[in-house]
Scaffold this active site. Structure first.
Site, PDB file in Angstrom:
ATOM      1  N   THR A 119       0.821  -1.228   0.000  1.00 26.58           N
ATOM      2  CA  THR A 119       0.000   0.000   0.000  1.00 26.58           C
ATOM      3  C   THR A 119       0.851   1.272   0.000  1.00 26.58           C
ATOM      4  OG1 THR A 119      -0.122  -0.063   2.398  1.00 26.58           O
ATOM      5  CG2 THR A 119      -1.947  -1.088   1.197  1.00 26.58           C
ATOM      6  N   GLY A 120       2.151   1.141   0.114  1.00 28.52           N
ATOM      7  CA  GLY A 120       3.017   2.324   0.174  1.00 28.52           C
ATOM      8  C   GLY A 120       3.315   2.889  -1.209  1.00 28.52           C
TER       9      GLY A 120
ATOM     10  N   ASP B  53       1.232  -9.142   8.589  1.00 28.30           N
ATOM     11  CA  ASP B  53       2.117  -8.247   9.323  1.00 28.30           C
ATOM     12  C   ASP B  53       3.454  -8.961   9.465  1.00 28.30           C
ATOM     13  OD1 ASP B  53       1.503  -5.935  11.899  1.00 28.30           O
ATOM     14  OD2 ASP B  53       3.458  -6.844  11.521  1.00 28.30           O
TER      15      ASP B  53
ATOM     16  N   ALA C  40       7.847  -1.573   6.074  1.00 28.27           N
ATOM     17  CA  ALA C  40       8.761  -1.011   7.073  1.00 28.27           C
ATOM     18  C   ALA C  40       8.112   0.170   7.773  1.00 28.27           C
ATOM     19  CB  ALA C  40      10.052  -0.528   6.395  1.00 28.27           C
ATOM     20  N   GLN C  41       8.642   0.523   8.933  1.00 27.73           N
ATOM     21  CA  GLN C  41       8.394   1.831   9.526  1.00 27.73           C
ATOM     22  C   GLN C  41       9.425   2.709   8.823  1.00 27.73           C
ATOM     23  OE1 GLN C  41       8.305   5.044  10.612  1.00 27.73           O
ATOM     24  NE2 GLN C  41       9.957   4.565  12.042  1.00 27.73           N
TER      25      GLN C  41
ATOM     26  N   SER D 214      18.536   0.640   2.484  1.00 27.30           N
ATOM     27  CA  SER D 214      18.422   2.100   2.398  1.00 27.30           C
ATOM     28  C   SER D 214      19.772   2.796   2.503  1.00 27.30           C
ATOM     29  CB  SER D 214      17.538   2.567   3.555  1.00 27.30           C
ATOM     30  OG  SER D 214      17.705   3.936   3.783  1.00 27.30           O
TER      31      SER D 214
ATOM     32  N   GLU E   7      20.212   5.248   4.156  1.00 24.92           N
ATOM     33  CA  GLU E   7      20.332   5.674   5.561  1.00 24.92           C
ATOM     34  C   GLU E   7      21.336   4.779   6.305  1.00 24.92           C
ATOM     35  OE1 GLU E   7      18.680   8.432   6.722  1.00 24.92           O
ATOM     36  OE2 GLU E   7      19.211   8.190   8.826  1.00 24.92           O
TER      37      GLU E   7
ATOM     38  N   TYR F 208      16.346   3.787  12.656  1.00 26.52           N
ATOM     39  CA  TYR F 208      15.913   3.281  11.345  1.00 26.52           C
ATOM     40  C   TYR F 208      17.111   2.699  10.586  1.00 26.52           C
ATOM     41  CZ  TYR F 208      14.403   3.416   6.466  1.00 26.52           C
ATOM     42  OH  TYR F 208      14.146   3.091   5.155  1.00 26.52           O
TER      43      TYR F 208
HETATM   44  O1  G4F Z   1      12.215  13.366   3.625  1.00 31.90           O
HETATM   45  P1  G4F Z   1      12.936  12.926   4.825  1.00 31.90           P
HETATM   46  O2  G4F Z   1      12.125  12.722   6.058  1.00 31.90           O
HETATM   47  O3  G4F Z   1      13.725  11.606   4.402  1.00 31.90           O
HETATM   48  P2  G4F Z   1      14.975  10.836   5.059  1.00 31.90           P
HETATM   49  O4  G4F Z   1      15.038  11.019   6.517  1.00 31.90           O
HETATM   50  O5  G4F Z   1      16.199  11.184   4.296  1.00 31.90           O
HETATM   51  O6  G4F Z   1      14.560   9.306   4.806  1.00 31.90           O
HETATM   52  C1  G4F Z   1      14.047   8.871   3.545  1.00 31.90           C
HETATM   53  O7  G4F Z   1      15.107   8.411   2.731  1.00 31.90           O
HETATM   54  C2  G4F Z   1      15.767   7.221   3.212  1.00 31.90           C
HETATM   55  C3  G4F Z   1      16.850   6.865   2.186  1.00 31.90           C
HETATM   56  O8  G4F Z   1      17.964   7.686   2.409  1.00 31.90           O
HETATM   57  C4  G4F Z   1      14.759   6.101   3.367  1.00 31.90           C
HETATM   58  F1  G4F Z   1      15.377   4.981   3.791  1.00 31.90           F
HETATM   59  C5  G4F Z   1      13.676   6.527   4.351  1.00 31.90           C
HETATM   60  O9  G4F Z   1      12.699   5.506   4.470  1.00 31.90           O
HETATM   61  C6  G4F Z   1      13.010   7.787   3.815  1.00 31.90           C
HETATM   62  O10 G4F Z   1      12.358   7.472   2.610  1.00 31.90           O
HETATM   63  O11 G4F Z   1      14.082  13.964   5.215  1.00 31.90           O
HETATM   64  C7  G4F Z   1      15.031  14.387   4.255  1.00 31.90           C
HETATM   65  C8  G4F Z   1      15.903  15.459   4.864  1.00 31.90           C
HETATM   66  C9  G4F Z   1      16.495  15.074   6.235  1.00 31.90           C
HETATM   67  O12 G4F Z   1      17.835  15.495   6.293  1.00 31.90           O
HETATM   68  C10 G4F Z   1      15.705  15.895   7.241  1.00 31.90           C
HETATM   69  O13 G4F Z   1      16.447  16.227   8.417  1.00 31.90           O
HETATM   70  O14 G4F Z   1      15.085  16.617   5.139  1.00 31.90           O
HETATM   71  C11 G4F Z   1      15.413  17.128   6.412  1.00 31.90           C
HETATM   72  N1  G4F Z   1      14.277  17.902   6.912  1.00 31.90           N
HETATM   73  C12 G4F Z   1      14.341  19.227   7.235  1.00 31.90           C
HETATM   74  N2  G4F Z   1      13.150  19.634   7.681  1.00 31.90           N
HETATM   75  C13 G4F Z   1      13.031  17.471   7.139  1.00 31.90           C
HETATM   76  C14 G4F Z   1      12.319  18.559   7.618  1.00 31.90           C
HETATM   77  N3  G4F Z   1      12.464  16.255   6.960  1.00 31.90           N
HETATM   78  C15 G4F Z   1      11.152  16.103   7.280  1.00 31.90           C
HETATM   79  N4  G4F Z   1      10.560  14.899   7.087  1.00 31.90           N
HETATM   80  N5  G4F Z   1      10.407  17.163   7.766  1.00 31.90           N
HETATM   81  C16 G4F Z   1      10.952  18.394   7.959  1.00 31.90           C
HETATM   82  O15 G4F Z   1      10.281  19.327   8.398  1.00 31.90           O
END
Ligand code: G4F
Length: 324
Positions: free
Chosen positions: A11-12, A59, A83-84, A126, A128, A152
């Site tokens: 569903t994602g 699940d 995943a979460q 990932s 990450e 994560y």
């Molecule tokens: O969009 P983000 O929350 O993605 P993040 O943490 O990079 O993780 C995503 O990518 C990973 C692969 O590298 C995946 F494994 C994971 O499941 C997910 O899809 O944040 C992106 C960047 C981060 O550096 C965060 O600190 O944006 C920065 N950010 C700044 N302000 C913010 C915000 N992120 C979020 N979500 N919300 C903010 O207000």
């Protein structure tokens, strides 16, 4: 013979694009969906193909549901996408994140080993996992040290290593896709691309008078399109041997670039509309990601088709429809 694919996390964002892609290729597509209390939204990304995919509740933490699905379906390919998936939230619910992303993945691997050892298995690993590690040329690749900086990332690294162990110990065809950030109009609104774009639209239309509350604007990410990345997942499982591949664009932008480009689209200056809020910082930030995808390009011929600008424009145009 028609190939059968089972997708956990169907569903994602990625699950829905992958389902469409596999249906186009003539697969029978099966999905595991986790029950939640908001029935109306649960399968919204799959509505247009709901009559063509076979979904069942399951699940990763309920081993019996995985066992039953594998025994009954005997899929040719399994994509473990469940995943979460939110990094900041993984600090708030670290144990659930580890149970699902690490032990849940192990439950899938073990079930494959026992009930469907012929299945080819894709694990959603990932970028990450690299954490604060980067090679001297400013890139992360398959050989880069992995030093994750979030619950994560630690959980994903456990699953990554465990799959390699299953590959070597039990000869399971198990491959890791090390996917860098990937987005689309189907991205959930609490990830940064979707959050910035949706809020810029609301501000530009006067729907919102509030400033957009943001975390770290200086972190850099390598952003691609989910549509491109699900094609990579499929190609990884068609390879003649199991292996691990980085999937990325090779270009990196800061969150500040994302804000600037998005607000500029509406002739606005992001500095007038964005406010820094500590709430959106993580206890430890991952400052920089930029992936070298030359291995998958050379081995499988995969390459991204979307530029960063094209991705952002597609997301803007799609969300504009919502706010019409
Ligand atoms: O969009 P983000 O929350 O993605 P993040 O943490 O990079 O993780 C995503 O990518 C990973 C692969 O590298 C995946 F494994 C994971 O499941 C997910 O899809 O944040 C992106 C960047 C981060 O550096 C965060 O600190 O944006 C920065 N950010 C700044 N302000 C913010 C915000 N992120 C979020 N979500 N919300 C903010 O207000």
């Amino acid at each position: 013979m028609t190939k059968k694919a089972l997708i956990t996390g169907i569903t994602g964002q990625d699950g829905s694009y992958l389902s469409e892609y596999l249906l186009e290729l003539g697969y029978d597509v099966y999905g595991l969906i986790r029950r939640n209390s908001i029935t109306e939204h649960q399968q919204s990304r799959l509505e247009h193909i709901s009559s063509r995919v076979h979904n069942r509740y399951g699940d990763l933490l309920d081993v019996s549901t995985i066992d039953r699905a594998l025994k009954e379906i005997q899929p040719d390919e399994i994509y473990n996408l469940a995943a979460q998936s939110h990094v900041r939230i993984s600090y708030e619910i670290p144990q659930f994140t580890v149970q699902t992303n690490a032990l849940g993945a192990l439950n899938v691997f073990e079930s494959v080993r026992i009930h469907s050892p012929h299945s080819r298995l894709y694990q959603a690993s990932s970028s990450e996992m690299f954490g604060d590690s980067v090679d001297s040329d400013g890139k992360q690749r398959e050989t880069t040290r992995m030093t994750p900086v979030s619950p994560y990332g630690c959980a994903k690294l456990y699953a990554f290593n465990q799959l390699r162990n299953y590959r070597n110990a039990y000869h399971i065809f198990g491959s890791n896709g090390i996917l860098f950030n990937h987005e689309s109009p189907r991205r959930a609104s609490n990830f940064v691309t979707a959050k910035v774009i949706r809020n810029a639209i609301k501000i530009s239309k006067g729907i919102s008078k509030d400033k957009l509350q943001m975390g770290n604007l200086d972190s850099s990410r390598d952003w691609g399109h989910s549509y491109d990345y699900v094609r990579a997942m499929h190609q990884i499982l068609q390879h003649d041997c199991a292996d691990d591949f980085v999937v990325s664009t090779g270009e990196t932008r800061t969150v500040r670039d994302l804000c600037r480009i998005t607000f500029q689209y509406f002739n606005l200056n992001y500095e007038d509309h964005v406010e820094i809020n500590q709430k959106y910082f993580r206890p430890q930030e991952l400052p920089y990601l930029c992936g070298d995808c030359s291995k998958i390009k050379a081995t499988l011929g995969w390459k991204p088709t979307y530029t960063f600008e094209a991705l952002i424009e597609e997301m803007i145009l799609s969300y504009l429809e919502l706010y019409k």
